[in-house]
Design a protein around this motif. Structure first.
Motif, PDB file in Angstrom:
ATOM      1  N   MET A   1       0.835  -1.193   0.000  1.00 47.35           N
ATOM      2  CA  MET A   1       0.000   0.000   0.000  1.00 47.35           C
ATOM      3  C   MET A   1       0.876   1.251   0.000  1.00 47.35           C
ATOM      4  SD  MET A   1      -3.149   1.097   2.347  1.00 47.35           S
ATOM      5  CE  MET A   1      -3.753  -0.473   1.951  1.00 47.35           C
ATOM      6  N   THR A   5      -2.765   6.034  -0.992  1.00 51.27           N
ATOM      7  CA  THR A   5      -4.048   5.347  -0.831  1.00 51.27           C
ATOM      8  C   THR A   5      -4.653   5.626   0.552  1.00 51.27           C
ATOM      9  OG1 THR A   5      -2.993   3.374   0.008  1.00 51.27           O
ATOM     10  CG2 THR A   5      -3.394   3.436  -2.347  1.00 51.27           C
ATOM     11  N   ARG A   7      -6.604   7.484   3.260  1.00 55.94           N
ATOM     12  CA  ARG A   7      -7.675   8.461   3.172  1.00 55.94           C
ATOM     13  C   ARG A   7      -7.373   9.652   4.076  1.00 55.94           C
ATOM     14  NH1 ARG A   7     -13.838   6.561   2.919  1.00 55.94           N
ATOM     15  NH2 ARG A   7     -14.766   8.606   3.055  1.00 55.94           N
ATOM     16  N   GLN A  29      -7.590  -5.613  12.595  1.00 52.52           N
ATOM     17  CA  GLN A  29      -8.990  -5.334  12.267  1.00 52.52           C
ATOM     18  C   GLN A  29      -9.170  -3.934  11.659  1.00 52.52           C
ATOM     19  OE1 GLN A  29      -9.959  -4.396  16.887  1.00 52.52           O
ATOM     20  NE2 GLN A  29     -11.805  -4.510  15.666  1.00 52.52           N
ATOM     21  N   LEU A  30      -8.122  -3.128  11.647  1.00 48.49           N
ATOM     22  CA  LEU A  30      -8.275  -1.717  11.289  1.00 48.49           C
ATOM     23  C   LEU A  30      -7.846  -1.409   9.853  1.00 48.49           C
ATOM     24  CD1 LEU A  30      -6.891  -0.007  14.540  1.00 48.49           C
ATOM     25  CD2 LEU A  30      -9.247  -0.679  14.016  1.00 48.49           C
ATOM     26  N   THR A  31      -8.439  -0.347   9.296  1.00 49.49           N
ATOM     27  CA  THR A  31      -7.998   0.176   7.996  1.00 49.49           C
ATOM     28  C   THR A  31      -7.035   1.336   8.269  1.00 49.49           C
ATOM     29  OG1 THR A  31      -9.774   1.799   7.942  1.00 49.49           O
ATOM     30  CG2 THR A  31     -10.250  -0.347   6.955  1.00 49.49           C
ATOM     31  N   PRO A  32      -6.270   1.758   7.235  1.00 45.87           N
ATOM     32  CA  PRO A  32      -5.345   2.882   7.465  1.00 45.87           C
ATOM     33  C   PRO A  32      -6.058   4.129   7.974  1.00 45.87           C
ATOM     34  CG  PRO A  32      -4.918   1.885   5.334  1.00 45.87           C
ATOM     35  CD  PRO A  32      -6.137   1.207   5.888  1.00 45.87           C
ATOM     36  N   TRP A  33      -7.207   4.420   7.430  1.00 44.25           N
ATOM     37  CA  TRP A  33      -7.822   5.665   7.893  1.00 44.25           C
ATOM     38  C   TRP A  33      -8.526   5.507   9.233  1.00 44.25           C
ATOM     39  CZ3 TRP A  33     -13.196   6.148   7.738  1.00 44.25           C
ATOM     40  CH2 TRP A  33     -13.853   5.224   6.954  1.00 44.25           C
ATOM     41  N   GLU A  34      -8.842   4.297   9.655  1.00 45.85           N
ATOM     42  CA  GLU A  34      -9.319   4.123  11.038  1.00 45.85           C
ATOM     43  C   GLU A  34      -8.169   4.401  12.011  1.00 45.85           C
ATOM     44  OE1 GLU A  34     -12.977   0.923  10.614  1.00 45.85           O
ATOM     45  OE2 GLU A  34     -10.929   0.164  10.730  1.00 45.85           O
ATOM     46  N   LEU A 197       0.697  -0.849   6.948  1.00 46.83           N
ATOM     47  CA  LEU A 197      -0.617  -0.367   6.500  1.00 46.83           C
ATOM     48  C   LEU A 197      -0.583   1.133   6.189  1.00 46.83           C
ATOM     49  CD1 LEU A 197      -3.187  -2.076   6.318  1.00 46.83           C
ATOM     50  CD2 LEU A 197      -3.816  -1.295   8.590  1.00 46.83           C
TER      51      LEU A 197
END
Ligand code: ASP
Length: 331
Positions: A1, A5, A7, A29-34, A197
């Motif tokens: 990534m 990418t 956010r 469990q998390l996304t980059p923007w979380e 991430l």
């Protein structure tokens, strides 16, 4: 990534849509923007903590938070306690040594007991990987992982990311060397997940016996030579030898380990001239890190990491209890 990418924080959807999870069991469990969402929320608490105004924020008043620690802790337990109290919550600490766990109670029975006490959030540290998820599956309130075995320590990775972002102005596009006992370290695992991430190049620098298998699947380069692994790094993260998780001999001796893998001023010269040095604590001075580096405020971020720990944990407690507090948008 790649970093492009990620956010931007301004794009966060409102309320619950910005962070949909009931629990914080791991970075996985998390996304980059979380992750960025939590870091941005924590940033506000840093400023308030410094001004002393946070003591007057009572948003968790009336809530009971249980810190259930089945393994020793200094920084994590204290900072979760301070975080909860700064937000006005009633915080209760349960230490395994004084609990019925010592009398043979199973983890599930302990979980059911904690649940029956109607806590509003439970923070758990446990020696077994996966124990926190097991409890999260059994209780009605949010569960926060304060370290489970060798698995994950998500709030440590979040506070590390916040420290890097504040010191270097960004936490993307950096070269980060994680050095030492990576095999037994939940801090390393959560940091590898978070930092890759977010778009950084992560390296693991460790003896072959302390390097986890299949690191390439986690997009991590491995080095057994410290000088090579530190070359041009922006961040050098040192880890303690986790002797309590070792069954058998992984190393000839602590002295030899220091000779080959201890962070000395000469070795640090291989990294970038302004590279920062991190350590989650507790440190073993003279083993994985020399005191002259640990105590150098220009390089070492160790006390700043502790400070960021309180802010990150305040952000996590606030975010995870919004649904119960009926905060609009978090139903
Ligand atoms: N305090 C961190 C942990 O709980 C690191 C360590 O113990 O070495 O995993």
């Amino acid at each position: 990534m790649t970093s492009s990418t990620i956010r931007p924080a301004s794009d966060y959807p409102p309320g619950g849509d910005a962070f949909r999870h009931r629990h914080l069991t791991g970075i996985a469990q998390l996304t980059p923007w979380e992750i960025s969402y939590i870091l941005d929320a924590a940033e506000e608490w840093v400023e308030l903590n410094r001004s002393g105004a946070a003591k007057h924020d009572d948003r968790l008043a009336g809530l009971t938070i249980i810190n259930a620690f089945f393994e020793n802790s200094t920084r994590t337990l204290l900072s979760f306690e301070i975080a909860g109290k700064r937000l006005g919550a009633d915080v209760v600490n349960m230490h395994a040594a004084q609990s019925s766990v010592k009398k043979g109670e199973t983890l599930i029975d302990t979980a059911m007991t904690l649940n029956a006490m109607r806590a509003d959030a439970i923070v758990i540290r446990h020696a077994s990987s996966g124990a926190v998820q097991l409890i999260a599956d059994k209780v009605d309130c949010p569960v926060l992982n304060a370290g489970d075995g060798r698995h994950e320590h998500p709030t440590q990775a979040l506070l590390d990311a916040l420290t890097i972002r504040r010191r270097l102005g960004r936490v993307e596009g950096l070269t980060i060397a994680i050095c030492g006992d990576v095999l037994h370290s939940r801090v390393a695992r959560s940091n590898i997940l978070a930092l890759t991430l977010l778009g950084n190049e992560v390296r693991v620098v460790a003896p072959a016996t302390l390097t986890p298998p299949a690191m390439e699947r986690m997009h991590v380069a491995t080095f057994t030579d410290m000088d090579e692994g530190l070359k041009d790094a922006d961040v050098v993260m040192m880890l303690r030898l986790q002797n309590e998780r070792m069954d058998g001999a992984y190393l000839p001796s602590a002295r030899e380990y220091h000779t080959l893998y201890g962070l000395t001023p000469q070795r640090l010269e291989k990294a970038k001239p302004d590279a920062i040095v991190m350590h989650p604590g507790p440190m073993n001075r003279g083993v994985e890190i020399d005191s002259s580096i640990a105590d150098d405020p220009a390089r070492s971020t160790i006390t700043e990491q502790v400070e960021m720990g309180v802010a990150v944990r305040m952000a996590c407690l606030d975010i995870l209890t919004r649904r119960q507090r009926g905060v609009p948008g978090w139903n």
